[in-house]
Design a protein around this motif. Structure first.
Motif, PDB file in Angstrom:
ATOM      1  N   MET A   1      17.858   1.087   3.893  1.00 53.40           N
ATOM      2  CA  MET A   1      16.259   0.816   4.105  1.00 53.40           C
ATOM      3  C   MET A   1      15.982  -0.122   3.001  1.00 53.40           C
ATOM      4  O   MET A   1      16.098   0.050   1.723  1.00 53.40           O
ATOM      5  CB  MET A   1      15.762   2.257   4.153  1.00 53.40           C
ATOM      6  N   ARG A   2      15.047  -0.927   3.521  1.00 54.41           N
ATOM      7  CA  ARG A   2      14.479  -1.899   2.632  1.00 54.41           C
ATOM      8  C   ARG A   2      13.441  -1.097   1.788  1.00 54.41           C
ATOM      9  O   ARG A   2      13.116  -0.147   2.054  1.00 54.41           O
ATOM     10  CB  ARG A   2      13.610  -2.846   3.359  1.00 54.41           C
ATOM     11  N   SER A   3      13.040  -1.904   0.576  1.00 56.25           N
ATOM     12  CA  SER A   3      12.386  -0.959  -0.437  1.00 56.25           C
ATOM     13  C   SER A   3      11.242  -2.144  -1.201  1.00 56.25           C
ATOM     14  O   SER A   3      11.631  -3.128  -1.357  1.00 56.25           O
ATOM     15  CB  SER A   3      13.212  -0.365  -1.419  1.00 56.25           C
ATOM     16  N   VAL A   4      10.058  -1.347  -1.558  1.00 55.99           N
ATOM     17  CA  VAL A   4       9.228  -2.028  -2.051  1.00 55.99           C
ATOM     18  C   VAL A   4       8.726  -1.243  -3.499  1.00 55.99           C
ATOM     19  O   VAL A   4       8.380  -0.046  -3.207  1.00 55.99           O
ATOM     20  CB  VAL A   4       7.775  -2.299  -1.197  1.00 55.99           C
ATOM     21  N   LEU A   5       8.693  -2.059  -4.535  1.00 58.95           N
ATOM     22  CA  LEU A   5       7.961  -1.109  -5.569  1.00 58.95           C
ATOM     23  C   LEU A   5       6.526  -1.825  -5.822  1.00 58.95           C
ATOM     24  O   LEU A   5       6.571  -2.929  -6.019  1.00 58.95           O
ATOM     25  CB  LEU A   5       8.777  -1.378  -6.717  1.00 58.95           C
ATOM     26  N   ILE A   6       5.414  -0.918  -5.739  1.00 63.34           N
ATOM     27  CA  ILE A   6       4.373  -1.433  -6.110  1.00 63.34           C
ATOM     28  C   ILE A   6       3.993  -0.703  -7.675  1.00 63.34           C
ATOM     29  O   ILE A   6       3.910   0.439  -7.995  1.00 63.34           O
ATOM     30  CB  ILE A   6       3.352  -0.800  -5.161  1.00 63.34           C
ATOM     31  N   VAL A   7       3.483  -1.670  -8.293  1.00 62.39           N
ATOM     32  CA  VAL A   7       3.105  -1.399  -9.672  1.00 62.39           C
ATOM     33  C   VAL A   7       1.509  -1.659  -9.834  1.00 62.39           C
ATOM     34  O   VAL A   7       1.267  -2.901  -9.968  1.00 62.39           O
ATOM     35  CB  VAL A   7       4.068  -2.295 -10.720  1.00 62.39           C
ATOM     36  N   GLU A   8       0.901  -0.604 -10.170  1.00 60.27           N
ATOM     37  CA  GLU A   8      -0.484  -0.821 -10.158  1.00 60.27           C
ATOM     38  C   GLU A   8      -1.116   0.335 -10.935  1.00 60.27           C
ATOM     39  O   GLU A   8      -0.723   1.502 -10.687  1.00 60.27           O
ATOM     40  CB  GLU A   8      -1.235  -0.695  -8.721  1.00 60.27           C
ATOM     41  N   ASP A   9      -1.885   0.294 -12.020  1.00 60.88           N
ATOM     42  CA  ASP A   9      -2.312   1.115 -12.819  1.00 60.88           C
ATOM     43  C   ASP A   9      -3.824   1.694 -12.186  1.00 60.88           C
ATOM     44  O   ASP A   9      -4.101   3.099 -12.491  1.00 60.88           O
ATOM     45  CB  ASP A   9      -2.840   0.767 -14.167  1.00 60.88           C
ATOM     46  N   ASN A  10      -4.302   1.391 -11.315  1.00 53.90           N
ATOM     47  CA  ASN A  10      -5.212   1.964 -10.511  1.00 53.90           C
ATOM     48  C   ASN A  10      -4.551   2.816  -9.492  1.00 53.90           C
ATOM     49  O   ASN A  10      -4.213   2.436  -8.280  1.00 53.90           O
ATOM     50  CB  ASN A  10      -6.132   1.102  -9.737  1.00 53.90           C
ATOM     51  N   ARG A  11      -4.528   4.315  -9.577  1.00 53.86           N
ATOM     52  CA  ARG A  11      -3.831   5.051  -8.843  1.00 53.86           C
ATOM     53  C   ARG A  11      -4.079   5.208  -7.606  1.00 53.86           C
ATOM     54  O   ARG A  11      -3.349   5.255  -6.451  1.00 53.86           O
ATOM     55  CB  ARG A  11      -3.716   6.299  -9.481  1.00 53.86           C
ATOM     56  N   ASP A  12      -5.668   5.059  -7.119  1.00 59.28           N
ATOM     57  CA  ASP A  12      -6.102   5.168  -5.851  1.00 59.28           C
ATOM     58  C   ASP A  12      -5.692   4.075  -5.090  1.00 59.28           C
ATOM     59  O   ASP A  12      -5.257   3.974  -3.951  1.00 59.28           O
ATOM     60  CB  ASP A  12      -7.566   5.172  -5.720  1.00 59.28           C
ATOM     61  N   LEU A  13      -5.630   2.684  -5.718  1.00 55.39           N
ATOM     62  CA  LEU A  13      -5.453   1.378  -4.728  1.00 55.39           C
ATOM     63  C   LEU A  13      -3.866   1.653  -4.809  1.00 55.39           C
ATOM     64  O   LEU A  13      -3.491   1.069  -3.574  1.00 55.39           O
ATOM     65  CB  LEU A  13      -5.577   0.262  -5.737  1.00 55.39           C
ATOM     66  N   PHE A 111      -2.428  -7.861   2.928  1.00 54.23           N
ATOM     67  CA  PHE A 111      -1.566  -7.036   2.092  1.00 54.23           C
ATOM     68  C   PHE A 111      -0.166  -6.867   2.789  1.00 54.23           C
ATOM     69  O   PHE A 111       0.889  -7.147   2.442  1.00 54.23           O
ATOM     70  CB  PHE A 111      -2.002  -5.987   1.157  1.00 54.23           C
ATOM     71  N   VAL A 112      -0.379  -6.078   3.964  1.00 54.77           N
ATOM     72  CA  VAL A 112       0.619  -5.766   4.711  1.00 54.77           C
ATOM     73  C   VAL A 112       1.348  -6.864   5.610  1.00 54.77           C
ATOM     74  O   VAL A 112       2.707  -7.035   5.170  1.00 54.77           O
ATOM     75  CB  VAL A 112       0.207  -4.686   5.835  1.00 54.77           C
ATOM     76  N   ASP A 113       0.594  -7.640   5.808  1.00 55.19           N
ATOM     77  CA  ASP A 113       1.195  -8.948   6.650  1.00 55.19           C
ATOM     78  C   ASP A 113       1.893  -9.708   5.489  1.00 55.19           C
ATOM     79  O   ASP A 113       3.256 -10.316   5.893  1.00 55.19           O
ATOM     80  CB  ASP A 113       0.301  -9.734   7.316  1.00 55.19           C
ATOM     81  N   LEU A 114       1.525 -10.057   4.159  1.00 53.27           N
ATOM     82  CA  LEU A 114       2.144 -10.831   3.332  1.00 53.27           C
ATOM     83  C   LEU A 114       3.317 -10.105   2.763  1.00 53.27           C
ATOM     84  O   LEU A 114       4.451 -10.717   2.290  1.00 53.27           O
ATOM     85  CB  LEU A 114       1.124 -11.015   2.058  1.00 53.27           C
ATOM     86  N   THR A 115       3.309  -8.802   2.615  1.00 57.51           N
ATOM     87  CA  THR A 115       4.454  -7.804   2.031  1.00 57.51           C
ATOM     88  C   THR A 115       5.823  -7.980   3.345  1.00 57.51           C
ATOM     89  O   THR A 115       6.739  -8.153   2.885  1.00 57.51           O
ATOM     90  CB  THR A 115       4.192  -6.534   1.821  1.00 57.51           C
ATOM     91  N   ARG A 116       5.206  -8.103   4.488  1.00 58.88           N
ATOM     92  CA  ARG A 116       6.202  -8.261   5.447  1.00 58.88           C
ATOM     93  C   ARG A 116       6.931  -9.541   5.325  1.00 58.88           C
ATOM     94  O   ARG A 116       7.949  -9.808   5.434  1.00 58.88           O
ATOM     95  CB  ARG A 116       5.696  -8.150   6.887  1.00 58.88           C
ATOM     96  N   ARG A 117       6.297 -10.476   4.958  1.00 58.94           N
ATOM     97  CA  ARG A 117       6.868 -11.927   5.102  1.00 58.94           C
ATOM     98  C   ARG A 117       7.645 -12.009   3.868  1.00 58.94           C
ATOM     99  O   ARG A 117       8.754 -12.408   3.916  1.00 58.94           O
ATOM    100  CB  ARG A 117       5.810 -12.796   4.857  1.00 58.94           C
ATOM    101  N   GLN A 118       7.354 -11.246   2.887  1.00 60.68           N
ATOM    102  CA  GLN A 118       8.419 -11.142   1.600  1.00 60.68           C
ATOM    103  C   GLN A 118       9.574 -10.484   1.955  1.00 60.68           C
ATOM    104  O   GLN A 118      10.732 -11.009   1.390  1.00 60.68           O
ATOM    105  CB  GLN A 118       7.608 -10.610   0.323  1.00 60.68           C
ATOM    106  N   LEU A 119       9.372  -9.397   2.690  1.00 61.50           N
ATOM    107  CA  LEU A 119      10.707  -8.700   3.058  1.00 61.50           C
ATOM    108  C   LEU A 119      11.541  -9.607   3.642  1.00 61.50           C
ATOM    109  O   LEU A 119      12.652  -9.436   3.535  1.00 61.50           O
ATOM    110  CB  LEU A 119      10.263  -7.263   3.771  1.00 61.50           C
ATOM    111  N   LEU A 120      10.964 -10.264   4.820  1.00 62.21           N
ATOM    112  CA  LEU A 120      11.895 -11.169   5.527  1.00 62.21           C
ATOM    113  C   LEU A 120      12.604 -12.213   4.700  1.00 62.21           C
ATOM    114  O   LEU A 120      13.463 -12.812   5.171  1.00 62.21           O
ATOM    115  CB  LEU A 120      10.905 -11.695   6.660  1.00 62.21           C
ATOM    116  N   ALA A 121      11.799 -12.560   3.565  1.00 59.93           N
ATOM    117  CA  ALA A 121      12.490 -13.750   2.697  1.00 59.93           C
ATOM    118  C   ALA A 121      13.262 -13.264   1.672  1.00 59.93           C
ATOM    119  O   ALA A 121      14.162 -14.123   1.118  1.00 59.93           O
ATOM    120  CB  ALA A 121      11.118 -14.375   1.810  1.00 59.93           C
ATOM    121  N   THR A 122      13.795 -11.760   1.786  1.00 54.43           N
ATOM    122  CA  THR A 122      14.620 -11.359   0.646  1.00 54.43           C
ATOM    123  C   THR A 122      16.059 -11.766   1.197  1.00 54.43           C
ATOM    124  O   THR A 122      16.505 -11.815   2.482  1.00 54.43           O
ATOM    125  CB  THR A 122      14.451  -9.820   0.464  1.00 54.43           C
TER     126      THR A 122
END
Length: 124
Positions: A1-13, A111-122
């Motif tokens: 399964m593909r994976s994404v790591l989100i690093v953000e100090d604003n927990r709600d975001l 954000f979702v669309d751009l992340t999808r594009r990044q996953l396709l580029a890996t």
């Protein structure tokens, strides 16, 4: 399964971004500071890492450099998602190894669309 790591100090975001990626059927992990991000990436290298720049403990530039230095770190897509959007910020990001620089605020659909594009580029 593909994976994404989100690093953000604003927990709600961070949780909103994570939930937004549900339709992509990817494993999403969260880190709330730079040290935790590097630890998680070293345990399991993500396909895509989305990093805030203004993080506690270690800024996103240093996180990017350290992730890039991990075995296989050159194969993942690393993206800045930050309010730091000046020309110099973008230059510093490129120097640190970011593939792209997205500036907040960024709508969730984009954000979702751009992340999808990044996953396709890996690289597998």
């Amino acid at each position: 399964m593909r994976s994404v790591l989100i690093v953000e100090d604003n927990r709600d975001l961070a949780k909103t971004l994570m939930t937004g990626l549900d339709p992509l059927d990817v494993d999403v992990r969260l880190a709330f500071d730079g040290r935790e991000a590097v630890r998680q990436a070293s345990e399991r290298l993500p396909d895509v890492a989305v990093l805030d720049i203004g993080l506690p403990v270690m800024d996103g530039y240093e996180v990017c450099r350290r992730i890039r230095a991990l075995p296989g770190g050159d194969r993942i897509r690393v993206v800045a998602l930050t309010t730091w959007g000046t020309v110099q910020d973008r230059r510093s990001g490129a120097d640190a190894g970011f593939d792209e620089h997205w500036t907040k605020p960024l709508g969730l659909d984009l954000f979702v669309d751009l992340t999808r594009r990044q996953l396709l580029a890996t690289v597998d």
